[in-house]
Design an enzyme around this catalytic site. Sequence first.
Site, PDB file in Angstrom:
ATOM      1  N   ARG A   1     -74.791   6.782 -55.248  1.00 40.13           N
ATOM      2  CA  ARG A   1     -73.873   5.759 -55.774  1.00 40.13           C
ATOM      3  C   ARG A   1     -73.139   5.059 -54.628  1.00 40.13           C
ATOM      4  O   ARG A   1     -72.926   3.838 -54.668  1.00 40.13           O
ATOM      5  CB  ARG A   1     -72.875   6.389 -56.755  1.00 40.13           C
ATOM      6  CG  ARG A   1     -71.986   5.333 -57.420  1.00 40.13           C
ATOM      7  CD  ARG A   1     -71.148   5.926 -58.541  1.00 40.13           C
ATOM      8  NE  ARG A   1     -70.184   6.899 -58.031  1.00 40.13           N
ATOM      9  CZ  ARG A   1     -69.422   7.670 -58.804  1.00 40.13           C
ATOM     10  NH1 ARG A   1     -69.515   7.604 -60.123  1.00 40.13           N
ATOM     11  NH2 ARG A   1     -68.564   8.517 -58.274  1.00 40.13           N
TER      12      ARG A   1
ATOM     13  N   ARG B   1     -58.948 -13.370 -39.702  1.00 40.02           N
ATOM     14  CA  ARG B   1     -58.912 -13.204 -41.166  1.00 40.02           C
ATOM     15  C   ARG B   1     -59.604 -14.387 -41.831  1.00 40.02           C
ATOM     16  O   ARG B   1     -59.215 -15.533 -41.633  1.00 40.02           O
ATOM     17  CB  ARG B   1     -57.461 -13.120 -41.654  1.00 40.02           C
ATOM     18  CG  ARG B   1     -57.347 -12.881 -43.162  1.00 40.02           C
ATOM     19  CD  ARG B   1     -55.899 -12.875 -43.611  1.00 40.02           C
ATOM     20  NE  ARG B   1     -55.792 -12.642 -45.037  1.00 40.02           N
ATOM     21  CZ  ARG B   1     -55.942 -13.577 -45.977  1.00 40.02           C
ATOM     22  NH1 ARG B   1     -56.183 -14.832 -45.624  1.00 40.02           N
ATOM     23  NH2 ARG B   1     -55.838 -13.283 -47.246  1.00 40.02           N
TER      24      ARG B   1
ATOM     25  N   LYS C   1     -67.939   0.937 -56.978  1.00 40.13           N
ATOM     26  CA  LYS C   1     -66.753   1.791 -56.782  1.00 40.13           C
ATOM     27  C   LYS C   1     -65.913   1.208 -55.645  1.00 40.13           C
ATOM     28  O   LYS C   1     -65.890   1.706 -54.520  1.00 40.13           O
ATOM     29  CB  LYS C   1     -67.179   3.246 -56.507  1.00 40.13           C
ATOM     30  CG  LYS C   1     -66.112   4.266 -56.895  1.00 40.13           C
ATOM     31  CD  LYS C   1     -66.696   5.659 -56.994  1.00 40.13           C
ATOM     32  CE  LYS C   1     -65.656   6.753 -56.999  1.00 40.13           C
ATOM     33  NZ  LYS C   1     -64.694   6.734 -58.082  1.00 40.13           N
TER      34      LYS C   1
HETATM   35  C1  LIG Z   1     -63.201   3.935 -63.357  1.00 40.75           C
HETATM   36  C2  LIG Z   1     -63.854   5.280 -63.264  1.00 40.75           C
HETATM   37  N1  LIG Z   1     -64.711   5.647 -64.232  1.00 40.75           N
HETATM   38  C3  LIG Z   1     -65.318   6.852 -64.212  1.00 40.75           C
HETATM   39  C4  LIG Z   1     -65.070   7.771 -63.191  1.00 40.75           C
HETATM   40  C5  LIG Z   1     -65.749   9.111 -63.214  1.00 40.75           C
HETATM   41  O1  LIG Z   1     -66.768   9.166 -62.250  1.00 40.75           O
HETATM   42  P1  LIG Z   1     -67.279  10.542 -61.654  1.00 40.75           P
HETATM   43  O2  LIG Z   1     -67.710  11.380 -62.818  1.00 40.75           O
HETATM   44  O3  LIG Z   1     -68.425  10.148 -60.795  1.00 40.75           O
HETATM   45  O4  LIG Z   1     -66.151  11.157 -60.903  1.00 40.75           O
HETATM   46  C6  LIG Z   1     -64.191   7.421 -62.169  1.00 40.75           C
HETATM   47  C7  LIG Z   1     -63.931   8.360 -61.071  1.00 40.75           C
HETATM   48  O5  LIG Z   1     -63.108   8.170 -60.237  1.00 40.75           O
HETATM   49  C8  LIG Z   1     -63.576   6.142 -62.193  1.00 40.75           C
HETATM   50  O6  LIG Z   1     -62.730   5.770 -61.225  1.00 40.75           O
END
Ligand SMILES: Cc1ncc(COP(=O)(O)O)c(C=O)c1O
Length: 286
Positions: free
Chosen positions: A51, A100, A148
Site C-alpha cells: 500500500r 516553494r 494514505k
Molecule cells: C481513513 C482510514 N481508514 C481505514 C484505516 C484502517 O487501515 P488499516 O487497517 O490498514 O490500519 C485507517 C488507518 O489508519 C485510516 O486512516
Amino acid sequence: MNEVFFNGHWVAPDQAKVSVFDRGFLFGDGVYEVIPAFNKQLFGAAAHLTRLARSLAEIEITNPLTQPEWLAVINRLVADCPSKDVSIYIQVSRGTPPKRDHAYPNPPVAPTVLASASPIAPVSEAIRTQGARAITVPDLRWNRCDIKSVNLLPNIMARQQAVAAGAAEAILVREGIALEGAASNLFAVIDGELLTAPLGPHILGGVTRNRLVDMVRTQGQLPMLECPIPFDRLFDASEVFMTSSTRDLLPITRINEHPVGEGRLGAVWQQLNHDFQQLKLQRNAQ
Ligand SMILES: Cc1ncc(COP(=O)(O)O)c(C=O)c1O
C-alpha cells in the site's frame, strides 16, 4: 528514546531535523503508513508495504527503499522498541526543493524519509467488556481517500469531535453513505449479512479490512458484502465494528445517542474477533 530511521541514517529523535522548506511541512505533500507488530511479530507487513508503494506511485514519488530494505528498517525498529506490541510509523514526503512551488520539483529532489516505533496501547477494559461509542460526522475529505496521504485535517477534525463527545471514533458520512472511520474501516451486521464499503476513492483500503473480508469469505459462514452502507441503515444494524491495524476490531455498541442492537458486544463480533486474534498468532500472517 530509541533511534529513528531518518533519510538513510539511524539517529536520536531529537537529531532528526526536517527543513522548514520540506514539502511535507509546507503542503502536506507526502504519504505515510502504519505497520503493527504483536508480540514482536510483524503483522501484514507485506500488505502495508504494498500500500505504501501504491500511495507513493499515485503521487509520483519514487519509493526510496526496496521492500527488503524497508523490512530491515522495520525489523530493527520492532526489535529495539521496549514494548512487545509495536506500531511502526513510516512517512515519505516529496523532499526539500530550493523554492516553494505547488508543482512537483523538476528535476525531483530526494524525498524526506522517516520510520519510527511506538508502543501499541492495549484495548481498555471498558471497551473490551462494553464496546465503544462512535459519533457520525459529515465526511469533509477529498476524492482520493485511497491514498494514505499525510493531509489528515478532515480526519483529525472528525476524531477531535469524537473525543470531545466522549466517543472512540467518528463515522464519516458522505451523501447519505456511512463510509469509514476517521482512522478505521466500518463493518455492520444488517439482516444477518456483514457489510463494509467497497474499495474505491472514498475509503482507504484498510489492511485489517481486507484481511477480515478474506477471512469471513474463507470461513463461508456469514454472507460478506462489499457494498455501500446507507446512513439510515446503520441504525438497523444488530452489530457495528471498526477495524484498523492498531485497534483490531473495535466493537461499537452506541452510535450518537442510539444503542447498536442490544447495546452490548455482539455474537458476530465475538466470533470474528476471536478468529482474528488466532490469525495474528499464525507465523505466516507476517
Ligand atoms: C481513513 C482510514 N481508514 C481505514 C484505516 C484502517 O487501515 P488499516 O487497517 O490498514 O490500519 C485507517 C488507518 O489508519 C485510516 O486512516
